[in-house]
Design a protein around this motif. Structure first.
Motif, short mmCIF file in Angstrom:
data_model
loop_
_atom_site.label_atom_id
_atom_site.label_comp_id
_atom_site.label_asym_id
_atom_site.label_seq_id
_atom_site.Cartn_x
_atom_site.Cartn_y
_atom_site.Cartn_z
N SER A 5 0.87 -1.30 0.08
CA SER A 5 0.01 0.01 -0.01
C SER A 5 0.74 1.11 -0.02
CB SER A 5 -0.95 0.02 1.27
OG SER A 5 -0.11 0.24 2.44
N ARG A 12 0.61 5.15 1.00
CA ARG A 12 -0.46 6.30 1.88
C ARG A 12 0.14 7.69 1.78
NH1 ARG A 12 -3.89 3.36 5.18
NH2 ARG A 12 -3.88 4.98 6.63
N THR A 53 -3.71 8.34 4.37
CA THR A 53 -4.91 7.76 3.62
C THR A 53 -4.35 6.85 2.56
OG1 THR A 53 -6.16 9.56 4.38
CG2 THR A 53 -7.02 8.13 2.59
N ASP A 54 -4.81 5.77 2.15
CA ASP A 54 -4.34 5.01 0.90
C ASP A 54 -4.78 5.83 -0.21
OD1 ASP A 54 -4.60 2.96 -1.12
OD2 ASP A 54 -4.00 1.64 0.70
#
Length: 598
Positions: free
Chosen positions: A401, A403, A407-408
């Motif tokens: 992921s 970010r 927040t992704d």
């Protein structure tokens, strides 16, 4: 998510009333054309031969019927003109809407989708394929209606004259339809190949026009002429195969049509000799059968256009059906972004390009604090630019992921993400606009003061003011009127004027001399300090080839074959990272002398 947008239905629907009116007017025009043989038969039989008057001609009847026939012709012509206007209105607006829809969808493509379709192929679909589908719509509204009306109503009219004439027509129609079916069946697979050959030709043209300076510099005009010639020959051969098949249609249909006309004349002569019909009726029958078979021939040509048009429709549908592989549903930017622990954070990110098995990035975990400057260095092919492409969601990460402000990035809309992250790419693209317009391109909220401030920070204002019209000087296509360093500085100014939260340089100072680069980073540091004081810290990520560039950063990340092998200050890496030591050793001492340490 895939957006289903049927080209024919969706984009014709707004013009359904005009299309319906066009169909009505086309039918009216054909009915008028089919009524004229009746009037002509009356003129011959009753007016000239005097049927019903003992063979005495009736000039007044000829005059009255002739005038009525002229009025009918005018009525039919008016319907044809009005119908043509409606058809062209629908077709042109349909083509315009399809072209704009395809362009919007192309601009939303991920880089993976752009790579799949290729630039030349996208250009062909936007131009040639759209034109083919537009022609198909125009033909459907005008040609299909006319030909089918001639076929159906004309056959019915022929039946009312003499059953023998209808039998001749019924024998001719299947023969023509069989010929058309075979020709369409043979040519249909070649239409897609035809468009693919155009794709390839456009791709070569685009590459050679874009690389004209390289071609001239290496004196490779002959080589590229040969490459273009091969692609052009392939296209010409494919076109010739299609056209040779299609060229058989008209002569074969004409043979059948002329045979049918001869049969009608023969049958009509027998019936006239027996007194069953008058000569005028034979003339009307001949006219009807010509109209019917011409309508059928027109329909045959339309089928050929439809075969090519449907191929183009499928190619356009492939664009319109594409979803954006990297676009999410989107969310608002987190309100507390300035208090976020990290401006950018990568967690165990892996990535390989579509169609490849080997990872370009392997298990990358990296974080950047708000307001921090991070440099990314490594040998060519280490994965530096790929890392930036993932951050901007040009491609989705294979796993892991990324970010931004806790927040992704998949939870941001692409618009919101790229409003907060602005990138200056190594390859600088400018537009045929003024210098000012190129700087504010993509920025809706700007002032003259902010434009000039961005130009000063980017070390661009001095050369801008030396231009004939300053900021209002026009830039040539692709920025070729400017040097590479000037283009890069304008691109940097374009990024700064947007006031992003994260500013990314992807080796975008490579064309600057070291003194100009040092001044750029000095002024950029001052700008970042002002942003920090305003409560809007500017996070900077710099992909660099030169250590002299990387040393401006607070931390430096070192990539090697897609792996993060070190991250720290210049001094820490000199102690702990052998690869960084090698890179530093390979850099010229001149560069380090120009840019002070620290």
């Amino acid at each position: 998510m895939v957006f289903r947008e049927d080209v024919m239905i969706r984009y014709l629907y707004p013009y359904r009333y005009q299309a319906s009116l066009a169909v009505f007017l086309m039918i009216a025009e054909v009915l008028v054309d089919l009524y004229q043989p009746r009037m002509m038969a009356s003129i011959v039989d009753e007016g000239i031969l005097g049927a019903g008057r003992g063979g005495v001609p009736d000039p007044e009847f000829v005059l009255r019927t002739g005038l009525a026939m002229a009025l009918v012709v005018l009525l039919g012509g008016g319907c044809g003109i009005a119908g043509g206007i409606c058809v062209n209105f629908c077709a042109q607006h349909f083509g315009n809407d399809v072209r704009k829809a395809c362009f919007r969808r192309i601009l939303s493509f991920s880089m993976e989708q752009v790579d799949f379709f290729h630039t030349g192929g996208l250009i062909t679909r936007m131009t040639s394929d759209t034109a083919q589908v537009q022609t198909m719509v125009s033909t459907a509204l005008r040609g299909v209606v006319r030909s089918l009306t001639f076929l159906c109503v004309g056959t019915a009219a022929l039946l009312t004259l003499d059953i023998h004439f209808s039998l001749v027509t019924m024998l001719a129609i299947p023969v023509i339809l069989l010929e058309v079916s075979v020709i369409v069946w043979k040519s249909n697979p070649l239409f897609r190949l035809w468009q693919q050959k155009i794709d390839g030709l456009n791709q070569i043209m685009q590459e050679d026009i874009r690389g004209a300076r390289v071609i001239k510099g290496y004196h490779q005009e002959k080589r590229e002429n040969l490459r273009f010639g091969v692609a052009n020959e392939d296209l010409a051969d494919t076109q010739l195969r299609v056209l040779m098949i299609i060229s058989c249609m008209l002569p074969l249909a004409n043979i059948v049509m002329n045979a049918a006309i001869a049969a009608v004349i023969y049958v009509g002569a027998l019936d006239a000799a027996s007194g069953r019909i008058m000569p005028g009726t034979i003339m009307a029958a001949l006219t009807y059968i010509v109209q019917i078979l011409n309508g059928l021939l027109m329909f045959a040509m339309i089928l050929q256009l439809f075969a090519r048009g449907l191929t183009s429709k499928r190619r356009l549908q492939e664009i319109l059906d594409q979803g954006n592989d990297v676009d999410g549903d989107g969310c608002a930017l987190p309100a507390g972004r300035n208090n976020a622990a990290y401006a950018v954070e990568l967690r165990h990110v892996f990535f390989h390009y579509p169609g490849q098995q080997e990872d370009v990035l392997s298990d990358i975990s990296l974080s950047v604090r708000p307001g921090e400057m991070l440099a990314v260095v490594g040998a060519t092919g280490a994965g530096k630019s790929t890392l930036i492409r993932l951050l901007l969601r040009f491609y989705p990460a294979t796993s892991g992921s990324i970010r931004v402000f806790d927040t992704d990035i998949r939870d941001y809309s692409v618009h919101e993400l790229r409003r907060k992250i602005t990138v200056v790419l190594q390859r600088t693209d400018l537009f045929s606009l003024t210098i000012r317009d190129n700087i504010v391109w993509g920025c809706d909220d700007f002032s003259e003061r902010s434009v000039r401030e961005a130009a000063r920070i980017a070390q661009a204002e001095a050369f801008i003011l030396r231009q004939p019209e300053g900021y209002d000087t026009m830039v040539s296509e692709g920025g070729m009127s400017l040097s590479g360093g000037q283009r890069q500085r304008l691109a940097i100014a374009r990024a700064i004027v947007r006031r992003p939260d994260i500013l990314v340089f992807d080796d975008s100072t490579s064309a600057l001399d070291m003194r100009t680069e040092a001044a750029l980073f000095r002024d950029l540091d001052g700008y970042a300090q002002r942003r920090q004081a305003e409560g809007h810290p500017l996070t900077r990520i710099v992909v660099a080839q030169r250590i002299a560039t990387a040393r401006h950063a607070e931390r430096i990340a070192v990539l090697d074959h897609g792996r993060l092998i070190g991250c720290g200050t210049h001094e820490e890496l000199l102690t702990d990272c052998p690869l960084y030591q090698e890179i530093c050793a390979s850099q010229s001492q001149t560069e380090e002398a120009v840019i002070p340490h620290g």
